[in-house]
Scaffold this active site. Sequence first.
Site, short mmCIF file in Angstrom:
data_model
loop_
_atom_site.label_atom_id
_atom_site.label_comp_id
_atom_site.label_asym_id
_atom_site.label_seq_id
_atom_site.Cartn_x
_atom_site.Cartn_y
_atom_site.Cartn_z
N ARG A 91 -1.88 11.24 0.61
CA ARG A 91 -0.51 10.76 0.81
C ARG A 91 0.13 11.48 1.99
NH1 ARG A 91 3.11 6.82 0.26
NH2 ARG A 91 4.88 7.19 -1.09
N THR A 364 1.44 -2.77 1.21
CA THR A 364 0.38 -1.81 0.99
C THR A 364 -0.89 -2.65 0.97
OG1 THR A 364 1.88 -0.42 -0.26
CG2 THR A 364 -0.43 -0.13 -0.76
N THR A 382 -1.47 2.62 2.58
CA THR A 382 -0.22 1.96 2.97
C THR A 382 0.44 2.57 4.19
OG1 THR A 382 1.93 1.26 2.10
CG2 THR A 382 1.18 3.45 1.48
N ASN A 384 3.77 1.84 3.91
CA ASN A 384 4.96 1.64 3.10
C ASN A 384 5.52 0.25 3.33
OD1 ASN A 384 6.73 2.42 1.08
ND2 ASN A 384 8.28 3.10 2.52
N ASP A 406 10.23 6.58 0.80
CA ASP A 406 9.80 6.74 -0.59
C ASP A 406 10.36 7.99 -1.24
OD1 ASP A 406 8.48 4.41 -1.04
OD2 ASP A 406 6.46 5.22 -0.91
N SER A 435 5.06 7.79 -5.06
CA SER A 435 4.47 6.49 -4.74
C SER A 435 4.30 5.66 -6.01
CB SER A 435 3.10 6.70 -4.10
OG SER A 435 2.40 5.47 -3.96
N SER A 436 4.19 4.35 -5.83
CA SER A 436 3.85 3.45 -6.94
C SER A 436 2.39 3.03 -6.92
CB SER A 436 4.74 2.20 -6.89
OG SER A 436 6.09 2.52 -7.09
N GLY A 456 2.28 -4.07 -3.28
CA GLY A 456 3.44 -4.71 -3.90
C GLY A 456 4.61 -3.80 -4.15
N GLY A 457 4.62 -2.60 -3.54
CA GLY A 457 5.76 -1.71 -3.72
C GLY A 457 5.98 -1.40 -5.19
#
Length: 556
Positions: A91, A364, A382, A384, A406, A435-436, A456-457
């Site tokens: 990340r 992403t 991603t 973002n 984020d 993050s998701s 898909g955020g």
Amino acid sequence: MNKILLILTASLFISCNSPENIAIKAAVVSARTEASKIGVNIMDKGGNAFDAMIATDLALSVCYPNAGNIAGGGFLVYRKNDGSFGSLDYREKAPSLASRDMYLNSDGNVIKGKSIIGGLAIGVPGTVAGLYEVHKKFGSLPWSELVQPAIDLATRGYLVTEKQQKSFDGKKNEFIEVNGENTFYAKKHEKGDIVINLPLANTLKLIQENGRAGFYQGVNAERFINRVKNTGGIISKEDLKNYYPVWRKPIQFEYKELTITSMAPPSSGGVCLGQMLKMIEPFDIKKYGHNSMESIQVMVEVERRSYADRTEYLGDPDFVNIPQNELLDSLYLNKRMSDFNWKKATLSSDINPGNIVFNETEETTHYSIIDKEGNAVSVTTTLNGSYGSKVYVEDGGYFLNNEMDDFSSKPGVPNMFGLLGSEANSILPGKRMLSSMTPTIVEKNKKLYMILGTPGGSTIITSVFQTILNAYEFNMGIQESVNAARFHHQWMPDIVILEPKQFDLSLILNLNNIGYNIEERFSRIIGRVDAIMIDDNGVISTGADPRGDDSSSVLR
């Protein structure tokens, strides 16, 4: 040119055109046909799933520039054929000059767009460092051989699809606003055109020749830093040079006869997925039926409660104490659902983050891989937002991320996906943003069962959640599980999002009548799941999401 490219593709990947009745030995499912085929070709040459990961990822940076990247970050979850699991966190991080209130004005209010567009939105990227780290630990083919297909793709060009043209057209004004009228992706790229990106090919050659140093030091570092500074950013050469990914213990939990392994913080995916499945386990979801009133009710309610906890407790574990075990405790989760009422929707305003006692992250891309030996790789990566910060390195051929959004710019103020945050996800130098992303691997009775994930955020977690239930509870094949209509709730705003024209009007009215806020104007496509399933007999099947240009490529 198109004809030449098609001939080359056919000759390189002839193994993918084998008869359908021959068993699949290896597979890649990704956002683009070119990337999936490149990954499979690597495995056909004797490479393993980790080799295929590197080649697939770099190919996506060429042909899927809105999310594929060399200047973003991601998460890897893997299962080796001996049953061992692991995960890599590559990340992005906040620059060393970042500060808690860097997006606030003198009145303490968030400056609109500052964390989304332009140089100040950019986090220190992790993708190249992550891929190089994977190769050091698991690679079997030479690094240079894994980078070469992406160089070839950038040199020969990739085919613009109809959906991609719409994407380019939709962001053209932003490209020009940030980079000027002559920027590469402001040019007209129509369906059927071939896009050749020689600057990116040259950047990939630096990475091929010098490994991670080819990106984080030398010529590319100069280009990167100059572009960041010219657009108002604060990343330094030292930030680039000092970036390193982290091997982390993944989240692992049981759901009936399934063992689910997913990403731990700074991803919220594994914790939230675990909460949702554990909260839903006492309910007979199979009996209710797929996307029935009852199943939607209970699934929305577990989503609502999990996202409330996400807001309060989750962040970078290197900076904050995360009550991971408590959040996944069955007694705690049963208590969270104790006020659920079949006759009336719970109001999000009445749901606060749960009372935890401490003991001391839209655009992403995801891909799933299995190799001939049974090694499984699940990767989500991603920039973002779509095309990240929109900042483009012209002499490097790539977009820069906007991952700083984020973070919680200000606790209680939503980010671009409408997600709220707390102090746990506040900005600090060197910190990784929440993050998701939810790369996930599922075992059934201790045997490999599913490899999946999605972009898909904020909808990533709910898409993975529903796809697992589609396959396991509702007995769908993997492609049917991926295709099935989805819905989403994330606590705040208190809105249930349904995919457009996929749900009966009577169902929507009945949900509205008991207090669920469903409005057609909020309808949208949710996620693009790319998945692989291995059934009880060891037969491999793939599911590529038709919501995008996603494609599976297989080795028979």
